[in-house]
Enzyme design. Structure first.
Site, PDB file in Angstrom:
ATOM      1  N   ASP A   9       0.934  -1.455  -0.069  1.00 22.53           N
ATOM      2  CA  ASP A   9      -0.014  -0.328  -0.127  1.00 22.53           C
ATOM      3  C   ASP A   9       0.982   1.395  -0.265  1.00 22.53           C
ATOM      4  O   ASP A   9       0.570   2.358   0.827  1.00 22.53           O
ATOM      5  CB  ASP A   9      -0.926   0.109   0.916  1.00 22.53           C
ATOM      6  CG  ASP A   9      -2.280  -1.054   0.753  1.00 22.53           C
ATOM      7  OD1 ASP A   9      -1.685  -1.697  -0.048  1.00 22.53           O
ATOM      8  OD2 ASP A   9      -3.092  -1.308   1.895  1.00 22.53           O
ATOM      9  N   ASP A  47      -4.720  -0.428  -1.932  1.00 22.26           N
ATOM     10  CA  ASP A  47      -5.792  -0.620  -1.177  1.00 22.26           C
ATOM     11  C   ASP A  47      -6.902   0.034  -2.256  1.00 22.26           C
ATOM     12  O   ASP A  47      -6.317   0.975  -3.037  1.00 22.26           O
ATOM     13  CB  ASP A  47      -5.540   0.273  -0.516  1.00 22.26           C
ATOM     14  CG  ASP A  47      -7.013  -0.294   0.940  1.00 22.26           C
ATOM     15  OD1 ASP A  47      -6.809  -1.402   1.489  1.00 22.26           O
ATOM     16  OD2 ASP A  47      -7.096   1.111   1.832  1.00 22.26           O
ATOM     17  N   LYS A 107      -6.726  -5.009  -2.893  1.00 16.16           N
ATOM     18  CA  LYS A 107      -7.585  -5.517  -1.557  1.00 16.16           C
ATOM     19  C   LYS A 107      -8.680  -3.945  -1.178  1.00 16.16           C
ATOM     20  O   LYS A 107      -8.181  -3.256  -1.205  1.00 16.16           O
ATOM     21  CB  LYS A 107      -6.853  -5.515  -0.577  1.00 16.16           C
ATOM     22  CG  LYS A 107      -5.957  -5.048  -0.095  1.00 16.16           C
ATOM     23  CD  LYS A 107      -5.087  -5.733   0.761  1.00 16.16           C
ATOM     24  CE  LYS A 107      -3.894  -3.946   0.970  1.00 16.16           C
ATOM     25  NZ  LYS A 107      -5.141  -3.045   2.146  1.00 16.16           N
ATOM     26  N   CYS A 152      -2.095  -2.723   7.766  1.00 17.49           N
ATOM     27  CA  CYS A 152      -1.897  -3.394   6.576  1.00 17.49           C
ATOM     28  C   CYS A 152      -0.395  -4.564   6.674  1.00 17.49           C
ATOM     29  O   CYS A 152      -0.948  -5.816   6.073  1.00 17.49           O
ATOM     30  CB  CYS A 152      -2.076  -3.160   5.297  1.00 17.49           C
ATOM     31  SG  CYS A 152      -3.906  -2.150   4.719  1.00 17.49           S
TER      32      CYS A 152
HETATM   33  C1  VGL Z   1      -4.693   0.367   5.630  1.00 13.35           C
HETATM   34  C2  VGL Z   1      -6.191   1.214   7.013  1.00 13.35           C
HETATM   35  C3  VGL Z   1      -7.104   1.428   5.917  1.00 13.35           C
HETATM   36  C4  VGL Z   1      -2.977   0.373   5.562  1.00 13.35           C
HETATM   37  C5  VGL Z   1      -5.905   0.586   4.706  1.00 13.35           C
HETATM   38  O1  VGL Z   1      -3.214   0.376   4.521  1.00 13.35           O
HETATM   39  O2  VGL Z   1      -2.803  -0.269   6.311  1.00 13.35           O
HETATM   40  N1  VGL Z   1      -5.165   1.655   7.260  1.00 13.35           N
HETATM   41  N2  VGL Z   1      -7.153   0.605   4.639  1.00 13.35           N
HETATM   42 ZN    ZN Z   2      -7.722   0.719   2.846  1.00 15.22          ZN
END
Ligand code: VGL
Ligand code: ZN
Length: 198
Positions: A9, A47, A107, A152
């Site tokens: 991410d 994400d 995802k 994540c």
């Molecule tokens: C994430 C919160 C919501 C992350 C993704 O990549 O850690 N955190 N969506």
């Molecule tokens: Zn997210």
């Protein structure tokens, strides 16, 4: 041992100025780029939420960001709107060498379930397909880097270890959100699962 780099991410919304910025999230870019050539495979996660996703506080009448609600699959932190499919915020940071990726796995596209882990949605059962990809490529060892360390990266590392991969998390190439002690808890959980924190 066939060894993959999993970059979690590294998207605009998780970097400074983004909708869900992780402090100093952009400091890890150079280090991650430099690491890519050392691996047999490079996988990026992205994400990728539809507008109105159930993990967004804005989708709930009486809640504000960072509150925790109970979903059918368990507790869920509510986030500011972020990483909406097709938005600039959902794009990889422009300095990330995304062209080097063998696979980009998205995802969080299911409107009703969040997905912190690169392997399973937050029901801990619905697979993303990444396990099958790695196994069919003969990959046994994973190094994980990216954002956010306590969400994540943490969920991905614990799931990978449970699935039997040998997992290293390069903490120097991660940054954390750290909500109410979430970073300390994440470190504890990763260690307990057999993840090596380097
Ligand atoms: C994430 C919160 C919501 C992350 C993704 O990549 O850690 N955190 N969506
Ligand atoms: Zn997210």
């Amino acid at each position: 041992m066939t060894h993959a780099l999993i970059v979690i991410d590294v998207q605009n919304d998780f970097c400074p100025g983004g909708a869900l910025e992780v402090p100093q999230g952009d400091e890890i870019l150079r280090g991650i780029n430099a690491l890519m050539s050392e691996f047999d495979a490079v996988v990026l996660t992205q994400d990728w939420h539809p507008a109105g996703h159930s993990s967004f506080a804005s989708s709930h009448k009486n809640n504000t960001p960072y509150e925790i609600v109970t979903m059918p699959y368990g507790p869920q932190v509510l986030w500011p709107d972020h990483c909406i499919q097709g938005s600039i915020g959902a794009q990889f940071h422009p300095e990330l060498q995304a062209d080097r990726a063998d696979l980009i796995i998205r995802k969080g596209y299911n409107p009703d379930i969040d997905s912190y882990s690169a392997f399973f949605e937050n029901d801990h059962r619905t697979p993303t397909g990444l396990e099958g990809y790695l196994r069919t490529r003969g990959i046994e060892r994973l190094t994980m880097v990216g954002l956010a360390l306590d969400f994540c990266v943490n969920f991905s590392a614990v799931d990978a270890a449970k699935l039997g991969f040998k997992v290293d998390v390069r903490e120097d190439l991660c940054r954390a959100i750290d909500l109410d002690g979430s970073l300390a808890k994440a470190r504890e959980g990763m260690r307990a699962a057999g993840v090596t924190l380097a």
